[in-house]
Design a protein around this motif. Structure first.
Motif, PDB file in Angstrom:
ATOM      1  N   ASN A  41       0.851  -1.186   0.000  1.00 47.44           N
ATOM      2  CA  ASN A  41       0.000   0.000   0.000  1.00 47.44           C
ATOM      3  C   ASN A  41       0.891   1.241   0.000  1.00 47.44           C
ATOM      4  OD1 ASN A  41      -2.458  -1.418   0.127  1.00 47.44           O
ATOM      5  ND2 ASN A  41      -2.190  -1.707   2.344  1.00 47.44           N
ATOM      6  N   GLN A  63      -3.548   3.212  -1.857  1.00 50.33           N
ATOM      7  CA  GLN A  63      -3.919   2.149  -2.798  1.00 50.33           C
ATOM      8  C   GLN A  63      -2.788   1.129  -2.901  1.00 50.33           C
ATOM      9  OE1 GLN A  63      -7.028   2.168  -4.283  1.00 50.33           O
ATOM     10  NE2 GLN A  63      -7.346   3.950  -2.931  1.00 50.33           N
ATOM     11  N   LYS A  68      -2.688  -0.863  -8.902  1.00 47.70           N
ATOM     12  CA  LYS A  68      -2.771   0.389  -9.656  1.00 47.70           C
ATOM     13  C   LYS A  68      -2.061   0.267 -10.996  1.00 47.70           C
ATOM     14  CE  LYS A  68      -3.973   4.708 -10.099  1.00 47.70           C
ATOM     15  NZ  LYS A  68      -5.400   5.110 -10.144  1.00 47.70           N
TER      16      LYS A  68
END
Length: 610
Positions: A41, A63, A68
């Protein structure tokens, strides 16, 4: 830890009395920086990372990094990042990202459970003219400090930029022009130095007025060892006098610290020796006023240290029977800053006369001026009284007195061999001065330290040589035969003369220990004469029982001498005196060009165990 509440204002540097707007090195290099936890993260994402990876911080912080960029990042990127979590040390990467159409280079760090990445993109646009100007201005500040391992420190972001590969060259870290977290640097600090260093740094930064921070501490190298370092940085503040950045350098001072520690250890040992010696030790200032005396001084003179501080020794130690010529000699030598060595009569606190043997010299500074005077004073009253008696007594008393004198000489030699010889103090004083000069002169530091190391090595070698010459291993330990063999072996190693030694092995078991020492001294004296005068290629030592006599014959094939002239030398007189203690004789057989033979014999009834 440094206070994380420092404001994030544009960097404004002070240059004299004016303020100069100064972009940071990170702005010049456009280094991207992000950090993730063990679950990948994202917890930090700087502006450069947003520009290079085309993702704003608000879109990715919190995120999962891989989700991602799913399907976008090359497999090699994941392999490098995953590998970093398994290692304690940073490593560099250089990978091509096809989707971005560019090469990415950088350094990956792990501090605790946080993985940090500092990276650049090779096809980023640059403004060479602007970069050159900014670098020139920045280096004006950096060169005020040093030019070793350079760095810039963003105090608000808690990030350091290690410049130009200095940390790789000196400490082994694979980092060249890359960001590292402040926490990583803190994890490299020696645990015993960490709290002191960070507390002092925080106090300096919070003053709002200090222009420079510097400190010494131990920094862990890539191989796990620690180096002594000196950090020095120029501090920059914003308009509210809040420290926002520093530019500085880290210098490896391990060699200097080791030299200082070695010198300190040497000084402590010498101080201990001076306190324990049976001889009086006196140190005076340039005007001959006493600044230090040891316990032996009090034992000999009766004066306590506090009674004599600030006084001139001659004013209260000398008296009516003191020889004015000896005093004049000492004063002349002190005035000319030369060593002196003499005997004279002093007086104790109670008025008792005693003979003292004084050896002293000036301790000079780098300009050749005397800063202190150092002297060793031995009470030789007994020896002087014995010498006086030798002048008046008959020959029958001669052997007893000579035995006492030689016994005193042996004791004195053994003590001197264990103690500091006075001429070594000058070498150590000069070595100390060189180290002090090295602290003040960065340009000549290595020269001064090399010279001081050379002087200290000379001191060590000289102490070893003197001790070995004066202190004979106990005859109870290895015996006469082994002592002579060791002497021959030692001389053969450093001199071209070929020595051979023949002996009766049983002699070490039958001869008295005092006689063994006497024989060893005779052998030592004659071998010294051979090395100094004979110019010989071969020499032999024969020690055997023959016709109810202990027979010692030392020969060489050197230049020889006229026997009756040679017999007047100090060496042969000393040998004959030693032999006479055991009713022995010493004869010389020699002529010019035909070598030299020393023949010493001892009657059997004087040679057995004491």
């Amino acid at each position: 830890m440094i206070n994380s509440s420092l404001l994030n204002n544009p960097t404004t540097h002070m240059n004299g009395s004016s303020r100069v707007e100064m972009p940071t090195i990170k702005e010049i290099s456009a280094n991207g920086f992000f950090a993730v936890d063990q679950k990948w993260n994202v917890i930090e994402w700087n502006n450069a990372a947003a520009q290079l990876l085309r993702v704003e911080a608000t879109e990715i912080i919190g995120q999962n990094f891989w989700k991602k960029f799913a399907g976008l990042l090359p497999v090699e990127f994941y392999a490098n990042y995953d590998k970093a979590f398994q290692l304690e040390e940073p490593f560099q990467f250089d990978e091509y990202w096809a989707e971005m159409g560019a090469w990415f280079q950088g350094v990956i760090y792990v501090t605790g459970n946080i993985l940090s990445v500092s990276f650049t993109c090779s096809n980023q646009p640059a403004n060479p003219d602007k970069k050159v100007k900014i670098l020139r201005d920045l280096y004006l500040f950096v060169t005020e400090v040093t030019n070793d391992c350079l760095w810039e420190w963003d105090l608000q972001a808690k990030q350091l930029f290690w410049i130009d590969g200095g940390h790789k060259r000196v400490f082994g870290y694979p980092v060249i022009n890359a960001l590292i977290p402040q926490s990583y640097w803190e994890s490299r600090i020696h645990p015993d130095d960490k709290e002191r260093l960070l507390t002092r740094l925080q106090n300096i930064l919070h003053t709002g007025t200090e222009e420079k921070w510097e400190d010494d501490y131990r920094l862990r190298k890539i191989d796990g060892s620690y180096a002594f370092v000196h950090d020095c940085g120029h501090i920059f503040y914003n308009d509210q006098q809040v420290a926002i950045s520093m530019i500085g350098a880290t210098q490896d001072i391990t060699a200097r610290k080791n030299s200082e520690q070695q010198l300190l250890a040497s000084e402590q040992k010498l101080s201990l020796i001076a306190k324990q010696t049976i001889n009086a030790v006196i140190i005076t200032d340039a005007d001959q006023h006493i600044t230090w005396v040891n316990d032996a001084f009090t034992s000999i003179t009766g004066y306590e240290a506090e009674e004599v501080m600030g006084k001139i020794p001659g004013h209260f130690l000398q008296g009516e029977a003191t020889d004015p010529a000896a005093v004049a000699y000492m004063n002349e030598k002190i005035k000319s800053k030369q060593p002196f060595d003499c005997k004279l009569i002093n007086y104790t606190k109670t008025g008792h006369k005693y003979w003292v043997h004084i050896e002293g010299q000036a301790l000079l500074n780098g300009q050749g001026n005397a800063e202190q005077f150092f002297s060793i004073q031995a009470d030789v009253t007994e020896m002087m009284e014995l010498e006086d008696k030798l002048k008046d007594e008959r020959i029958i008393r001669h052997r007893e007195i000579t035995s006492a004198v030689i016994s005193a000489q042996e004791t004195e030699r053994a003590e001197i061999g264990r103690e500091l010889h006075d001429n070594l103090n000058q070498l150590l004083a000069v070595a100390k001065l060189y180290i002090q000069m090295a602290k003040k002169s960065a340009s000549k530091r290595d020269i001064y330290l090399d010279r001081s190391c050379g002087l200290i090595t000379n001191v060590i070698d000289e102490v070893r040589r003197i001790s070995k010459m004066l202190v004979v291993p106990g005859m109870h330990e290895i015996g006469l035969i082994d002592n002579i063999q060791n002497l021959v072996n030692d001389l053969s190693d450093v001199h071209p003369v070929d020595f051979s030694f023949h002996y009766d092995p049983s002699l070490s078991e039958t001869l008295g220990k005092k006689l063994q020492l006497t024989i060893f001294r005779i052998v030592q004296e004659q071998l010294s004469n051979i090395l100094k005068h004979a110019k010989a290629k071969h020499a032999t030592i024969d020690l055997v029982m023959k016709d109810n006599l202990l027979d010692l014959l030392i020969t060489d094939d050197g230049v020889g001498a006229v026997a009756n002239v040679k017999s007047l030398g100090v060496g042969i007189i000393n040998i004959r005196s030693r032999a006479a203690l055991y009713q022995g004789t010493a004869d010389v057989i020699s002529s010019p060009g035909k070598g030299y033979a020393l023949h010493v014999t001892f009657p059997a009834n004087y040679i057995y165990k004491d």
